[in-house]
Design a protein around this motif. Structure first.
Motif, PDB file in Angstrom:
ATOM      1  N   ASP A 122     -33.214 -52.786 -54.771  1.00  0.00           N
ATOM      2  CA  ASP A 122     -32.041 -53.651 -54.854  1.00  0.00           C
ATOM      3  C   ASP A 122     -31.766 -54.059 -56.295  1.00  0.00           C
ATOM      4  OD1 ASP A 122     -31.704 -53.760 -52.027  1.00  0.00           O
ATOM      5  OD2 ASP A 122     -33.294 -55.249 -51.911  1.00  0.00           O
ATOM      6  N   THR A 123     -32.813 -54.475 -56.984  1.00  0.00           N
ATOM      7  CA  THR A 123     -32.613 -54.980 -58.335  1.00  0.00           C
ATOM      8  C   THR A 123     -32.232 -53.862 -59.311  1.00  0.00           C
ATOM      9  OG1 THR A 123     -34.995 -54.800 -58.772  1.00  0.00           O
ATOM     10  CG2 THR A 123     -34.181 -56.909 -57.996  1.00  0.00           C
ATOM     11  N   ILE A 124     -32.803 -52.680 -59.121  1.00  0.00           N
ATOM     12  CA  ILE A 124     -32.442 -51.560 -59.994  1.00  0.00           C
ATOM     13  C   ILE A 124     -30.978 -51.184 -59.804  1.00  0.00           C
ATOM     14  CG2 ILE A 124     -32.779 -49.068 -60.354  1.00  0.00           C
ATOM     15  CD1 ILE A 124     -35.775 -49.542 -60.010  1.00  0.00           C
ATOM     16  N   MET A 125     -30.531 -51.140 -58.553  1.00  0.00           N
ATOM     17  CA  MET A 125     -29.134 -50.836 -58.292  1.00  0.00           C
ATOM     18  C   MET A 125     -28.216 -51.901 -58.903  1.00  0.00           C
ATOM     19  SD  MET A 125     -28.892 -47.922 -56.678  1.00  0.00           S
ATOM     20  CE  MET A 125     -30.165 -47.451 -57.849  1.00  0.00           C
ATOM     21  N   ASP A 126     -28.653 -53.152 -58.843  1.00  0.00           N
ATOM     22  CA  ASP A 126     -27.866 -54.229 -59.438  1.00  0.00           C
ATOM     23  C   ASP A 126     -27.797 -54.081 -60.954  1.00  0.00           C
ATOM     24  OD1 ASP A 126     -27.385 -55.358 -56.983  1.00  0.00           O
ATOM     25  OD2 ASP A 126     -28.975 -56.875 -57.148  1.00  0.00           O
ATOM     26  N   VAL A 127     -28.958 -53.816 -61.555  1.00  0.00           N
ATOM     27  CA  VAL A 127     -29.019 -53.683 -63.013  1.00  0.00           C
ATOM     28  C   VAL A 127     -28.151 -52.533 -63.502  1.00  0.00           C
ATOM     29  CG1 VAL A 127     -30.534 -53.005 -64.914  1.00  0.00           C
ATOM     30  CG2 VAL A 127     -31.271 -54.761 -63.294  1.00  0.00           C
ATOM     31  N   LEU A 128     -28.180 -51.414 -62.776  1.00  0.00           N
ATOM     32  CA  LEU A 128     -27.424 -50.226 -63.191  1.00  0.00           C
ATOM     33  C   LEU A 128     -25.977 -50.241 -62.685  1.00  0.00           C
ATOM     34  CD1 LEU A 128     -30.106 -47.434 -62.626  1.00  0.00           C
ATOM     35  CD2 LEU A 128     -29.552 -48.660 -64.738  1.00  0.00           C
ATOM     36  N   LYS A 129     -25.670 -51.248 -61.839  1.00  0.00           N
ATOM     37  CA  LYS A 129     -24.325 -51.373 -61.249  1.00  0.00           C
ATOM     38  C   LYS A 129     -23.930 -50.082 -60.521  1.00  0.00           C
ATOM     39  CE  LYS A 129     -22.688 -54.852 -64.512  1.00  0.00           C
ATOM     40  NZ  LYS A 129     -24.031 -55.130 -65.061  1.00  0.00           N
ATOM     41  N   ARG A 130     -24.838 -49.650 -59.654  1.00  0.00           N
ATOM     42  CA  ARG A 130     -24.619 -48.418 -58.896  1.00  0.00           C
ATOM     43  C   ARG A 130     -24.684 -48.692 -57.404  1.00  0.00           C
ATOM     44  NH1 ARG A 130     -25.430 -43.379 -61.601  1.00  0.00           N
ATOM     45  NH2 ARG A 130     -25.786 -43.686 -63.820  1.00  0.00           N
ATOM     46  N   ASP A 131     -23.934 -47.901 -56.661  1.00  0.00           N
ATOM     47  CA  ASP A 131     -23.945 -47.966 -55.211  1.00  0.00           C
ATOM     48  C   ASP A 131     -24.673 -46.726 -54.700  1.00  0.00           C
ATOM     49  OD1 ASP A 131     -23.458 -48.010 -52.498  1.00  0.00           O
ATOM     50  OD2 ASP A 131     -21.345 -48.528 -52.678  1.00  0.00           O
ATOM     51  N   PRO A 132     -25.768 -46.894 -53.929  1.00  0.00           N
ATOM     52  CA  PRO A 132     -26.540 -45.732 -53.465  1.00  0.00           C
ATOM     53  C   PRO A 132     -25.901 -44.997 -52.295  1.00  0.00           C
ATOM     54  CG  PRO A 132     -27.508 -47.735 -52.611  1.00  0.00           C
ATOM     55  CD  PRO A 132     -26.381 -48.163 -53.519  1.00  0.00           C
ATOM     56  N   ILE A 133     -24.657 -45.307 -51.959  1.00  0.00           N
ATOM     57  CA  ILE A 133     -24.023 -44.727 -50.772  1.00  0.00           C
ATOM     58  C   ILE A 133     -23.951 -43.204 -50.849  1.00  0.00           C
ATOM     59  CG2 ILE A 133     -21.676 -44.865 -51.662  1.00  0.00           C
ATOM     60  CD1 ILE A 133     -22.816 -45.544 -48.038  1.00  0.00           C
ATOM     61  N   LYS A 134     -23.920 -42.654 -52.062  1.00  0.00           N
ATOM     62  CA  LYS A 134     -23.834 -41.202 -52.211  1.00  0.00           C
ATOM     63  C   LYS A 134     -25.195 -40.514 -52.098  1.00  0.00           C
ATOM     64  CE  LYS A 134     -19.651 -41.233 -55.061  1.00  0.00           C
ATOM     65  NZ  LYS A 134     -19.043 -40.837 -56.363  1.00  0.00           N
ATOM     66  N   GLY A 135     -26.209 -41.298 -51.857  1.00  0.00           N
ATOM     67  CA  GLY A 135     -27.549 -40.733 -51.712  1.00  0.00           C
ATOM     68  C   GLY A 135     -28.470 -41.176 -52.829  1.00  0.00           C
ATOM     69  N   LEU A 136     -29.705 -41.437 -52.481  1.00  0.00           N
ATOM     70  CA  LEU A 136     -30.688 -41.872 -53.463  1.00  0.00           C
ATOM     71  C   LEU A 136     -32.066 -41.411 -53.006  1.00  0.00           C
ATOM     72  CD1 LEU A 136     -31.306 -43.574 -56.022  1.00  0.00           C
ATOM     73  CD2 LEU A 136     -31.657 -45.520 -54.468  1.00  0.00           C
ATOM     74  N   LEU A 137     -32.763 -40.695 -53.876  1.00  0.00           N
ATOM     75  CA  LEU A 137     -34.120 -40.247 -53.594  1.00  0.00           C
ATOM     76  C   LEU A 137     -35.094 -41.180 -54.295  1.00  0.00           C
ATOM     77  CD1 LEU A 137     -36.077 -38.087 -52.460  1.00  0.00           C
ATOM     78  CD2 LEU A 137     -35.760 -36.831 -54.610  1.00  0.00           C
ATOM     79  N   ILE A 138     -36.060 -41.706 -53.533  1.00  0.00           N
ATOM     80  CA  ILE A 138     -37.056 -42.617 -54.087  1.00  0.00           C
ATOM     81  C   ILE A 138     -38.423 -41.955 -53.963  1.00  0.00           C
ATOM     82  CG2 ILE A 138     -38.074 -44.917 -53.968  1.00  0.00           C
ATOM     83  CD1 ILE A 138     -35.500 -45.738 -52.396  1.00  0.00           C
ATOM     84  N   LEU A 139     -39.091 -41.786 -55.090  1.00  0.00           N
ATOM     85  CA  LEU A 139     -40.394 -41.115 -55.090  1.00  0.00           C
ATOM     86  C   LEU A 139     -41.432 -41.954 -55.818  1.00  0.00           C
ATOM     87  CD1 LEU A 139     -39.433 -37.426 -55.993  1.00  0.00           C
ATOM     88  CD2 LEU A 139     -40.107 -38.297 -53.751  1.00  0.00           C
ATOM     89  N   ASP A 140     -42.622 -42.013 -55.258  1.00  0.00           N
ATOM     90  CA  ASP A 140     -43.759 -42.578 -55.965  1.00  0.00           C
ATOM     91  C   ASP A 140     -44.170 -41.586 -57.057  1.00  0.00           C
ATOM     92  OD1 ASP A 140     -46.732 -42.963 -56.482  1.00  0.00           O
ATOM     93  OD2 ASP A 140     -46.325 -44.672 -55.172  1.00  0.00           O
ATOM     94  N   SER A 141     -44.612 -42.088 -58.185  1.00  0.00           N
ATOM     95  CA  SER A 141     -44.997 -41.197 -59.287  1.00  0.00           C
ATOM     96  C   SER A 141     -46.069 -40.201 -58.856  1.00  0.00           C
ATOM     97  CB  SER A 141     -45.495 -42.019 -60.479  1.00  0.00           C
ATOM     98  OG  SER A 141     -46.639 -42.779 -60.120  1.00  0.00           O
ATOM     99  N   THR A 142     -46.931 -40.597 -57.925  1.00  0.00           N
ATOM    100  CA  THR A 142     -48.003 -39.702 -57.487  1.00  0.00           C
ATOM    101  C   THR A 142     -47.501 -38.580 -56.582  1.00  0.00           C
ATOM    102  OG1 THR A 142     -48.504 -41.153 -55.608  1.00  0.00           O
ATOM    103  CG2 THR A 142     -49.701 -41.556 -57.653  1.00  0.00           C
ATOM    104  N   ASP A 143     -46.293 -38.726 -56.050  1.00  0.00           N
ATOM    105  CA  ASP A 143     -45.733 -37.707 -55.154  1.00  0.00           C
ATOM    106  C   ASP A 143     -44.798 -36.736 -55.859  1.00  0.00           C
ATOM    107  OD1 ASP A 143     -47.031 -38.853 -53.010  1.00  0.00           O
ATOM    108  OD2 ASP A 143     -45.355 -40.161 -52.507  1.00  0.00           O
ATOM    109  N   LEU A 144     -44.451 -37.032 -57.086  1.00  0.00           N
ATOM    110  CA  LEU A 144     -43.405 -36.277 -57.774  1.00  0.00           C
ATOM    111  C   LEU A 144     -43.726 -34.798 -57.911  1.00  0.00           C
ATOM    112  CD1 LEU A 144     -40.711 -36.253 -59.260  1.00  0.00           C
ATOM    113  CD2 LEU A 144     -41.916 -36.962 -61.335  1.00  0.00           C
ATOM    114  N   SER A 145     -44.966 -34.482 -58.255  1.00  0.00           N
ATOM    115  CA  SER A 145     -45.312 -33.078 -58.487  1.00  0.00           C
ATOM    116  C   SER A 145     -45.246 -32.240 -57.223  1.00  0.00           C
ATOM    117  CB  SER A 145     -46.717 -32.978 -59.098  1.00  0.00           C
ATOM    118  OG  SER A 145     -47.674 -33.551 -58.220  1.00  0.00           O
ATOM    119  N   SER A 146     -45.456 -32.865 -56.063  1.00  0.00           N
ATOM    120  CA  SER A 146     -45.452 -32.112 -54.811  1.00  0.00           C
ATOM    121  C   SER A 146     -44.097 -32.114 -54.106  1.00  0.00           C
ATOM    122  CB  SER A 146     -46.517 -32.668 -53.860  1.00  0.00           C
ATOM    123  OG  SER A 146     -46.251 -34.024 -53.550  1.00  0.00           O
ATOM    124  N   LYS A 147     -43.287 -33.151 -54.325  1.00  0.00           N
ATOM    125  CA  LYS A 147     -42.030 -33.272 -53.586  1.00  0.00           C
ATOM    126  C   LYS A 147     -40.812 -32.849 -54.409  1.00  0.00           C
ATOM    127  CE  LYS A 147     -43.654 -36.782 -50.384  1.00  0.00           C
ATOM    128  NZ  LYS A 147     -43.462 -38.149 -49.823  1.00  0.00           N
TER     129      LYS A 147
END
Length: 250
Positions: A122-147
């Motif tokens: 929520d706070t990141i979207m507020d800070v960047l003034k972005r609406d995630p309605i077009k899609g948003l992928l959220i990844l943990d740093s430990t999952d990035l290499s595999s996903k």
């Protein structure tokens, strides 16, 4: 009752009234004391116990979260009365210790209640003034290499704890981005007066001096190389049932 609640992104004002009442009336266990709101708990004279020691005793984050979940359950069962397990942000967003804990509780038919909070998303979207309605992928740093990521949605990479993890994230992202690609570096999102938001070239991610447990990385979908993702999709198609037999064997 075992309560699972969130501290919010870091500003004490983000704690809900419901959670605040729990803090005054139940035993309180923190996943980590390394969070800006913990100072407010001390000022409010709320006693708490933290589980930071388990970060030193385990070799991987997966082991840490599993051990913490088991310890929360042990502490709950050790004494009569309600217990509140407090985690940064929202307990149901990017919080693996909660996932592990819920699995333990449900396996033993132990009653629990989730108390939502403002999340770092929520706070990141507020800070960047972005609406995630077009899609948003959220990844943990430990999952990035595999996903991996794609050019179809923006991506938030969480849990960039330190410069070592930042280096791993940089290397994983280099499969998709040019070295000079301008990623967005975010730290202390939602903490008034302390937010750090800046565009930096990918190659410099692990050279940022202020990387810590409140650091995330935002990658705009336009930056992602379509060539690499087209290659990945082709390989995936060849390896699926009905695809290329020799590719699957290899």
């Amino acid at each position: 009752m075992l309560h699972i609640a969130g501290l919010g992104p870091g500003d004490p004002g983000s704690i809900t009234i419901e959670t605040f009442e729990l803090l005054k009336t139940t035993r309180v266990v923190l996943r980590t004391k390394i969070h800006p709101t913990v100072q407010a708990l001390t000022e409010w004279e709320i006693p708490w116990t933290s589980l930071d020691q388990f970060y030193e005793e385990n070799d991987s984050f997966e082991d840490v979260y599993a051990t913490i979940a088991s310890e929360v359950l042990r502490l709950y069962l050790a004494e009569d009365g309600d217990l509140t397990y407090l985690v940064p942000g929202n307990p149901l967003i990017a919080e693996k210790s909660v996932t592990e804990l819920i699995a333990l509780l449900e396996a033993q038919s132990i009653e629990y209640q989730i108390h939502p909070a403002v999340s770092f998303i929520d706070t990141i979207m507020d800070v960047l003034k972005r609406d995630p309605i077009k899609g948003l992928l959220i990844l943990d740093s430990t999952d990035l290499s595999s996903k991996g990521i794609s050019g179809e949605t923006d991506t938030i990479i969480t849990q960039v704890y330190n410069r070592r993890v930042a280096s791993e994230v940089k290397l994983a992202l280099s499969d998709y981005l040019e070295d000079e690609a301008q990623i967005i570096y975010i730290r202390n999102a939602g903490i008034k007066g302390q937010e750090e938001v800046r565009r930096i070239p990918l190659w410099s991610l692990d050279r940022q001096e202020d990387v810590d447990h409140l650091t995330s990385v935002f990658v705009e979908r336009e930056l992602v190389s379509t060539v690499f993702n087209d290659f990945r999709r082709t390989i995936d198609a060849l390896r699926k049932p009905g695809g290329c037999l020799s590719d699957r064997e290899q």
